[in-house]
Write a protein that holds these residues in place. Structure first.
Motif, PDB file in Angstrom:
ATOM      1  N   ASP A   1       0.837  -1.209   0.000  1.00 28.46           N
ATOM      2  CA  ASP A   1       0.000   0.000   0.000  1.00 28.46           C
ATOM      3  C   ASP A   1       0.871   1.258   0.000  1.00 28.46           C
ATOM      4  OD1 ASP A   1      -1.560  -2.281   1.167  1.00 28.46           O
ATOM      5  OD2 ASP A   1      -3.167  -0.788   1.167  1.00 28.46           O
ATOM      6  N   GLU A   2       1.902   1.251   0.804  1.00 30.62           N
ATOM      7  CA  GLU A   2       2.812   2.414   0.844  1.00 30.62           C
ATOM      8  C   GLU A   2       3.430   2.655  -0.527  1.00 30.62           C
ATOM      9  OE1 GLU A   2       5.838   2.901   4.037  1.00 30.62           O
ATOM     10  OE2 GLU A   2       4.948   1.067   4.845  1.00 30.62           O
ATOM     11  N   ILE A   3       3.774   1.568  -1.210  1.00 34.64           N
ATOM     12  CA  ILE A   3       4.412   1.701  -2.526  1.00 34.64           C
ATOM     13  C   ILE A   3       3.429   2.293  -3.538  1.00 34.64           C
ATOM     14  CG2 ILE A   3       5.319   0.340  -4.477  1.00 34.64           C
ATOM     15  CD1 ILE A   3       6.813  -1.400  -2.470  1.00 34.64           C
ATOM     16  N   VAL A   4       2.181   1.833  -3.493  1.00 35.53           N
ATOM     17  CA  VAL A   4       1.162   2.382  -4.411  1.00 35.53           C
ATOM     18  C   VAL A   4       0.893   3.857  -4.084  1.00 35.53           C
ATOM     19  CG1 VAL A   4      -1.233   2.188  -5.203  1.00 35.53           C
ATOM     20  CG2 VAL A   4       0.122   0.113  -4.793  1.00 35.53           C
ATOM     21  N   HIS A   5       0.777   4.163  -2.797  1.00 31.35           N
ATOM     22  CA  HIS A   5       0.561   5.575  -2.413  1.00 31.35           C
ATOM     23  C   HIS A   5       1.718   6.457  -2.879  1.00 31.35           C
ATOM     24  CE1 HIS A   5      -3.169   5.271  -0.239  1.00 31.35           C
ATOM     25  NE2 HIS A   5      -2.718   4.361   0.613  1.00 31.35           N
ATOM     26  N   ALA A   6       2.941   5.968  -2.717  1.00 29.24           N
ATOM     27  CA  ALA A   6       4.101   6.768  -3.141  1.00 29.24           C
ATOM     28  C   ALA A   6       4.019   7.050  -4.636  1.00 29.24           C
ATOM     29  CB  ALA A   6       5.401   6.026  -2.806  1.00 29.24           C
ATOM     30  N   HIS A   7       3.607   6.049  -5.406  1.00 26.01           N
ATOM     31  CA  HIS A   7       3.501   6.232  -6.857  1.00 26.01           C
ATOM     32  C   HIS A   7       2.427   7.273  -7.188  1.00 26.01           C
ATOM     33  CE1 HIS A   7       3.572   5.301 -11.110  1.00 26.01           C
ATOM     34  NE2 HIS A   7       2.263   5.117 -11.094  1.00 26.01           N
ATOM     35  N   ILE A   8       1.272   7.158  -6.557  1.00 24.25           N
ATOM     36  CA  ILE A   8       0.179   8.102  -6.845  1.00 24.25           C
ATOM     37  C   ILE A   8       0.582   9.525  -6.449  1.00 24.25           C
ATOM     38  CG2 ILE A   8      -2.197   8.731  -6.201  1.00 24.25           C
ATOM     39  CD1 ILE A   8      -2.770   5.677  -5.942  1.00 24.25           C
ATOM     40  N   GLU A   9       1.274   9.662  -5.335  1.00 26.33           N
ATOM     41  CA  GLU A   9       1.699  10.992  -4.881  1.00 26.33           C
ATOM     42  C   GLU A   9       2.812  11.570  -5.755  1.00 26.33           C
ATOM     43  OE1 GLU A   9       0.858   9.627  -0.295  1.00 26.33           O
ATOM     44  OE2 GLU A   9       2.806  10.564  -0.744  1.00 26.33           O
ATOM     45  N   ASP A  10       3.813  10.729  -6.050  1.00 29.93           N
ATOM     46  CA  ASP A  10       5.014  11.257  -6.708  1.00 29.93           C
ATOM     47  C   ASP A  10       4.866  11.367  -8.222  1.00 29.93           C
ATOM     48  OD1 ASP A  10       6.074  11.254  -4.196  1.00 29.93           O
ATOM     49  OD2 ASP A  10       7.491   9.614  -4.520  1.00 29.93           O
ATOM     50  N   GLU A  11       3.998  10.538  -8.812  1.00 34.66           N
ATOM     51  CA  GLU A  11       3.942  10.479 -10.283  1.00 34.66           C
ATOM     52  C   GLU A  11       2.605  10.968 -10.842  1.00 34.66           C
ATOM     53  OE1 GLU A  11       6.660   9.721 -11.837  1.00 34.66           O
ATOM     54  OE2 GLU A  11       7.766   8.946 -10.109  1.00 34.66           O
ATOM     55  N   LEU A  12       1.557  10.860 -10.051  1.00 33.92           N
ATOM     56  CA  LEU A  12       0.212  11.121 -10.603  1.00 33.92           C
ATOM     57  C   LEU A  12      -0.463  12.329  -9.968  1.00 33.92           C
ATOM     58  CD1 LEU A  12      -1.078   7.406 -10.719  1.00 33.92           C
ATOM     59  CD2 LEU A  12       0.067   8.700 -12.534  1.00 33.92           C
ATOM     60  N   GLY A  13       0.299  13.106  -9.219  1.00 30.04           N
ATOM     61  CA  GLY A  13      -0.281  14.293  -8.598  1.00 30.04           C
ATOM     62  C   GLY A  13      -1.408  13.975  -7.622  1.00 30.04           C
ATOM     63  N   GLY A  14      -1.391  12.763  -7.081  1.00 32.80           N
ATOM     64  CA  GLY A  14      -2.359  12.398  -6.046  1.00 32.80           C
ATOM     65  C   GLY A  14      -3.654  11.792  -6.554  1.00 32.80           C
ATOM     66  N   THR A  15      -3.792  11.660  -7.888  1.00 33.06           N
ATOM     67  CA  THR A  15      -5.049  11.121  -8.424  1.00 33.06           C
ATOM     68  C   THR A  15      -4.800   9.949  -9.377  1.00 33.06           C
ATOM     69  OG1 THR A  15      -5.006  12.614 -10.317  1.00 33.06           O
ATOM     70  CG2 THR A  15      -6.151  13.391  -8.353  1.00 33.06           C
ATOM     71  N   PHE A  16      -5.876   9.279  -9.774  1.00 31.24           N
ATOM     72  CA  PHE A  16      -5.765   8.181 -10.744  1.00 31.24           C
ATOM     73  C   PHE A  16      -7.091   8.056 -11.483  1.00 31.24           C
ATOM     74  CE2 PHE A  16      -6.981   6.426  -6.633  1.00 31.24           C
ATOM     75  CZ  PHE A  16      -8.123   5.697  -6.935  1.00 31.24           C
ATOM     76  N   VAL A  17      -7.093   7.234 -12.546  1.00 28.39           N
ATOM     77  CA  VAL A  17      -8.301   7.027 -13.360  1.00 28.39           C
ATOM     78  C   VAL A  17      -9.109   5.892 -12.726  1.00 28.39           C
ATOM     79  CG1 VAL A  17      -9.207   6.496 -15.651  1.00 28.39           C
ATOM     80  CG2 VAL A  17      -7.046   7.761 -15.418  1.00 28.39           C
ATOM     81  N   ALA A  18     -10.212   6.254 -12.068  1.00 26.37           N
ATOM     82  CA  ALA A  18     -10.978   5.280 -11.265  1.00 26.37           C
ATOM     83  C   ALA A  18     -11.702   4.266 -12.154  1.00 26.37           C
ATOM     84  CB  ALA A  18     -11.956   5.996 -10.369  1.00 26.37           C
TER      85      ALA A  18
END
Lengths: 327, 327
Positions: free
Chosen positions: A310-327
């Motif tokens: 979970d931490e790894i996925v959160h880091a990716h969303i924060e660092d690469e996706l500006g905190g969002t994703f395509v739901a």
């Protein structure tokens, strides 16, 4: 402080550069000069008040290493390498860059010879290990690589320890876990799917899972990798001791653990974008990879990795996706 | 069968040559050609009916390796090395001969490239290990050499495994125990006393013991070393498997065990020729050496060493002294 990064245009090199610029210093020391080297020109980081040089150069060309160290950097990150697949496909290129290039660098430092003794941080790899191995690999396990890349990294570790013991520089070789989630496009690396199945679905794209969900592997995020490099740069040589090559902490988890984390964070719709297409070649390759390490020494030295996927996925969303994703 | 011995003028090389000539073959194959190479001209063995070539050549000189393998030897013994003390004292020479020379040889074989795939037997060393280690070192223990010589041998092992995996040749690296009793004159090697205290008293000469009798180390006789080399030459690559570097069996015993064996075989008068003169430098060096190995793999592969120091003393008296000694 003057820092030289060799391999600065790669994914980890760019993230490290950005982190150093954002920090402004390393340990307690301000950074006043950055030398960024790669075979292609590395981007000039924004917002750095010190001096920046970028240089497109091949470490395996005669004279390059001498040029790189002539400015007597205090800290050298040697991240440059031909990756595993290419080093396997092109024997000469792999040995030329990964072995000769590394040795040229080490010798160029040595030959300055007037007491110059920089910290050298060398990225090694868990590819120095080769199956069969125990479920959890201890710090004192032998290195029997099954690729030319792993062989070249293991040799780099040995040289680094000997040159450090002799006082030519103050080196540390860190064996990075598989970096996940790698940003960017899907690539053809056999390990690519570990990242693809997280990154692509979060982007609204399909991703292919070529192995069973029970496959276990050893991970750290790009954010953790940058943390490893910065920490390695600041450890005292006495604390490291004569055994200069260290397996880093990471997260041992299965593909099912990855998918569960993705589901918790992004939901079933996102997970549904993972398509199962077994690939016998990838299944065979991945079967020979390490699944977990007991990275006791590195943990005692203060290296820290993620504790859950979970931490790894959160880091990716924060660092690469500006905190969002395509739901 | 055509055999190339590189390092043929050294103690082990000469004994190996003599043994091969006496045997007339290796495995089931007759030997029809011997190429003997060293930096000094190797002696031509008596009583060999096949073709013998001797060549004084330096493996680290450009072109030498290509010349050596141009005759496509079926079996290559690579015994040549700058010894530990000299490799430590002369950094460039050690790396040039022990690393570059070995790599030139391996590449010269590779570059023939038409399916030529000789057996290569490479003498490695227990110097690939560095203290601290357990009292008994298992097969899967990591190599953390504390000398440049040990580093160069460990790198040679890695290259040999990778080149064998790639099918460039069919290699095996054997980590010899300390060879004892070495024939000849006392030398300045830190390990010399292990042999000196047996050899010199049996010759009616005094010998200096610079360490405590409690010091434990790992031994095999020159006779066992020749047996190791011959056995390594005949093992199938499949039996060896992908892990091509092997710690050999030996005898773990103390200096007191050595002296007891000498007393049993040669009596108190001979033992009385050992003079105790502690040497802090040698005490410190020897303190970092391995004391015993659990050489399980090598034993399973059929390598055999002495089981007692009495056997080692008897082998010396038989092979070097014509069966007698100065009582």
């Amino acid at each position: 402080m003057h820092i030289l990064i060799i391999g600065a245009a790669g994914m980890v090199g760019r993230k490290l550069t950005d982190a150093l610029v954002a920090d402004g210093g390393i340990g307690a020391k301000p950074i006043d000069r950055l030398s960024l080297v790669d075979v292609i020109e590395a981007p000039v980081p924004a917002g750095f008040s010190g001096k920046v040089e970028t240089l497109a150069a091949d470490l395996s060309e005669p004279g390059t290493a001498e040029r790189l160290v002539a400015g007597r950097p205090d800290l050298i990150f040697h991240l440059a390498a031909i990756v595993s697949g290419e080093a396997e496909a092109d024997f000469d290129k792999g040995y030329r860059i990964n072995l000769d290039g590394t040795r040229y660098l080490f010798d160029a430092i040595r030959l300055i010879g007037d007491g110059y003794c920089p910290r050298v941080v060398f990225t090694s790899s868990i590819a120095v290990f080769g199956a069969p191995f125990p479920a959890t690999i201890p710090d004192e396990y032998f290195t029997t690589p099954l690729t030319s890349y792993g062989t070249q990294k293991a040799i780099g570790e040995l040289l680094l320890s000997d040159y450090s013991r002799r006082g030519f520089f103050d080196g540390i070789a860190i064996r990075l876990p598989t970096i996940c989630v790698r940003p960017g496009k899907p690539n053809k690396a056999a390990s690519g799917f570990f990242s693809n199945i997280i990154r692509e679905p979060l982007n609204g794209q399909e991703a292919v899972l070529p192995v069973a969900e029970s496959v276990r592997h050893w991970f750290a995020s790009p954010r953790a990798a940058v943390g490893f490099l910065k920490h390695a740069a600041t450890l005292s040589g006495d604390a490291i001791g004569p055994r200069r090559a260290i397996s880093l902490p990471g997260l041992s988890c299965t593909v099912a653990d990855e998918i569960d984390a993705l589901r918790r964070i992004a939901g079933d719709n996102v997970v549904a974008r993972i398509k199962r297409v077994p690939d016998p070649t990838i299944i065979r390759i991945v079967d020979g990879w390490a699944t977990a390490f007991d990275a006791k020494r590195a943990s005692e030295l203060g290296f820290v990795a993620e504790k859950s996927f979970d931490e790894i996925v959160h880091a990716h969303i924060e660092d690469e996706l500006g905190g969002t994703f395509v739901a």
